[in-house]
Design a protein around this motif. Structure first.
Motif, PDB file in Angstrom:
ATOM      1  N   MET A   1      13.908  46.869  35.517  1.00  0.00           N
ATOM      2  CA  MET A   1      12.693  46.881  36.272  1.00  0.00           C
ATOM      3  C   MET A   1      12.673  48.328  37.084  1.00  0.00           C
ATOM      4  O   MET A   1      13.840  48.942  37.262  1.00  0.00           O
ATOM      5  N   ARG A   2      11.545  48.669  37.122  1.00  0.00           N
ATOM      6  CA  ARG A   2      11.281  50.190  37.494  1.00  0.00           C
ATOM      7  C   ARG A   2      10.584  50.174  39.102  1.00  0.00           C
ATOM      8  O   ARG A   2       9.909  50.883  39.223  1.00  0.00           O
ATOM      9  N   HIS A   3      11.073  49.203  39.829  1.00  0.00           N
ATOM     10  CA  HIS A   3      10.586  48.988  41.142  1.00  0.00           C
ATOM     11  C   HIS A   3      10.965  50.510  42.173  1.00  0.00           C
ATOM     12  O   HIS A   3      11.886  50.945  42.327  1.00  0.00           O
ATOM     13  N   GLY A   4       9.708  51.055  42.602  1.00  0.00           N
ATOM     14  CA  GLY A   4       9.624  52.058  43.646  1.00  0.00           C
ATOM     15  C   GLY A   4      10.044  53.386  42.691  1.00  0.00           C
ATOM     16  O   GLY A   4      10.321  54.413  43.433  1.00  0.00           O
ATOM     17  N   LYS A   5       9.994  53.435  41.502  1.00  0.00           N
ATOM     18  CA  LYS A   5      10.137  54.746  40.588  1.00  0.00           C
ATOM     19  C   LYS A   5       8.879  55.359  40.217  1.00  0.00           C
ATOM     20  O   LYS A   5       8.314  54.494  39.395  1.00  0.00           O
ATOM     21  N   LYS A   6       8.258  56.252  41.063  1.00  0.00           N
ATOM     22  CA  LYS A   6       6.981  56.699  40.913  1.00  0.00           C
ATOM     23  C   LYS A   6       6.922  58.060  40.139  1.00  0.00           C
ATOM     24  O   LYS A   6       5.780  58.471  39.706  1.00  0.00           O
ATOM     25  N   PHE A   7       8.026  58.702  40.136  1.00  0.00           N
ATOM     26  CA  PHE A   7       8.141  60.012  39.553  1.00  0.00           C
ATOM     27  C   PHE A   7       8.239  59.887  38.088  1.00  0.00           C
ATOM     28  O   PHE A   7       8.908  59.249  37.446  1.00  0.00           O
ATOM     29  N   ASN A   8       7.314  60.760  37.426  1.00  0.00           N
ATOM     30  CA  ASN A   8       7.412  60.865  35.882  1.00  0.00           C
ATOM     31  C   ASN A   8       8.001  61.919  35.515  1.00  0.00           C
ATOM     32  O   ASN A   8       8.132  63.066  35.656  1.00  0.00           O
ATOM     33  N   HIS A   9       9.205  61.480  35.128  1.00  0.00           N
ATOM     34  CA  HIS A   9      10.219  62.716  34.378  1.00  0.00           C
ATOM     35  C   HIS A   9       9.961  63.658  33.249  1.00  0.00           C
ATOM     36  O   HIS A   9      10.523  64.415  32.719  1.00  0.00           O
ATOM     37  N   LEU A  10       8.905  63.123  32.486  1.00  0.00           N
ATOM     38  CA  LEU A  10       8.265  63.975  31.435  1.00  0.00           C
ATOM     39  C   LEU A  10       9.124  64.247  30.108  1.00  0.00           C
ATOM     40  O   LEU A  10       8.970  65.041  29.747  1.00  0.00           O
ATOM     41  N   GLY A  11      10.162  63.152  30.229  1.00  0.00           N
ATOM     42  CA  GLY A  11      11.098  63.407  29.007  1.00  0.00           C
ATOM     43  C   GLY A  11      11.950  64.530  29.043  1.00  0.00           C
ATOM     44  O   GLY A  11      12.478  65.157  28.196  1.00  0.00           O
ATOM     45  N   ARG A  12      12.385  65.365  30.248  1.00  0.00           N
ATOM     46  CA  ARG A  12      12.940  66.494  30.417  1.00  0.00           C
ATOM     47  C   ARG A  12      13.979  66.322  31.634  1.00  0.00           C
ATOM     48  O   ARG A  12      14.097  65.400  32.437  1.00  0.00           O
ATOM     49  N   GLN A  13      14.958  67.347  31.455  1.00  0.00           N
ATOM     50  CA  GLN A  13      15.925  67.337  32.530  1.00  0.00           C
ATOM     51  C   GLN A  13      15.498  67.991  33.623  1.00  0.00           C
ATOM     52  O   GLN A  13      14.020  68.453  33.935  1.00  0.00           O
TER      53      GLN A  13
END
Length: 159
Positions: free
Chosen positions: A1-13
């Motif tokens: 589940m992705r509760h509270g994970k709002k940031f899109n990492h865009l597939g990058r480090q």
């Protein structure tokens, strides 16, 4: 589940993502609009709008904060010198994302992100808004303008 994970990492480090967003923000400030994917445009909007807000007050501290994120002196100078005075009265929402359709090669959703006050097509027919203030105390505009109207009547009667 992705509760509270709002940031899109865009597939990058992390380092690659920060460098990419800094370069895209510099391009946006320099060219006033860029074409990119929808996901990158949304991430760029969250990255660049706080810096534009910082640029409204030209202090050394704000310049250093923005410089730490953007890393290009001529872009920071342009942001504080040219962009900030033009958007100084706007309370937020400095960028606009317009979806363009899908890219031919990989069918990615494409978008154009632009600075709102620099688009001459959308701003051509609109008159600038008046600054209005609403009173919570129940005062009306008619009561505020009534003394001025009686003064003009009195001056007309004297003539």
């Amino acid at each position: 589940m992705r509760h509270g994970k709002k940031f899109n990492h865009l597939g990058r480090q992390t380092a690659h993502r920060k460098a990419m967003l800094a370069n895209m923000a510099c391009s946006l400030i320099e060219h006033k609009r860029i074409n990119t994917t929808v996901a990158k445009a949304k991430a760029l909007k969250q990255f660049v709008e706080p810096m534009i807000t910082k640029s409204k007050t030209d202090t050394t501290h704000n310049r250093r904060i923005v410089m730490a994120k953007l890393r290009q002196t001529h872009v920071v100078a342009e942001l504080f010198r040219d962009v900030a005075p033009k958007i100084g009265d706007r309370p937020g929402g400095y960028t606009r994302i317009i979806k363009l359709g899908n890219r031919l090669g990989d069918n990615a959703d494409m978008a154009m992100i632009e600075l709102v006050d620099y688009n001459e097509i959308y701003n051509a027919g609109k008159a600038p808004k008046k600054a209005t203030r609403r009173s919570r105390r129940g005062g009306s505009k008619a009561a505020a303008t009534a003394p001025a109207a009686t003064e003009t009547k009195a001056s007309n009667e004297e003539e």
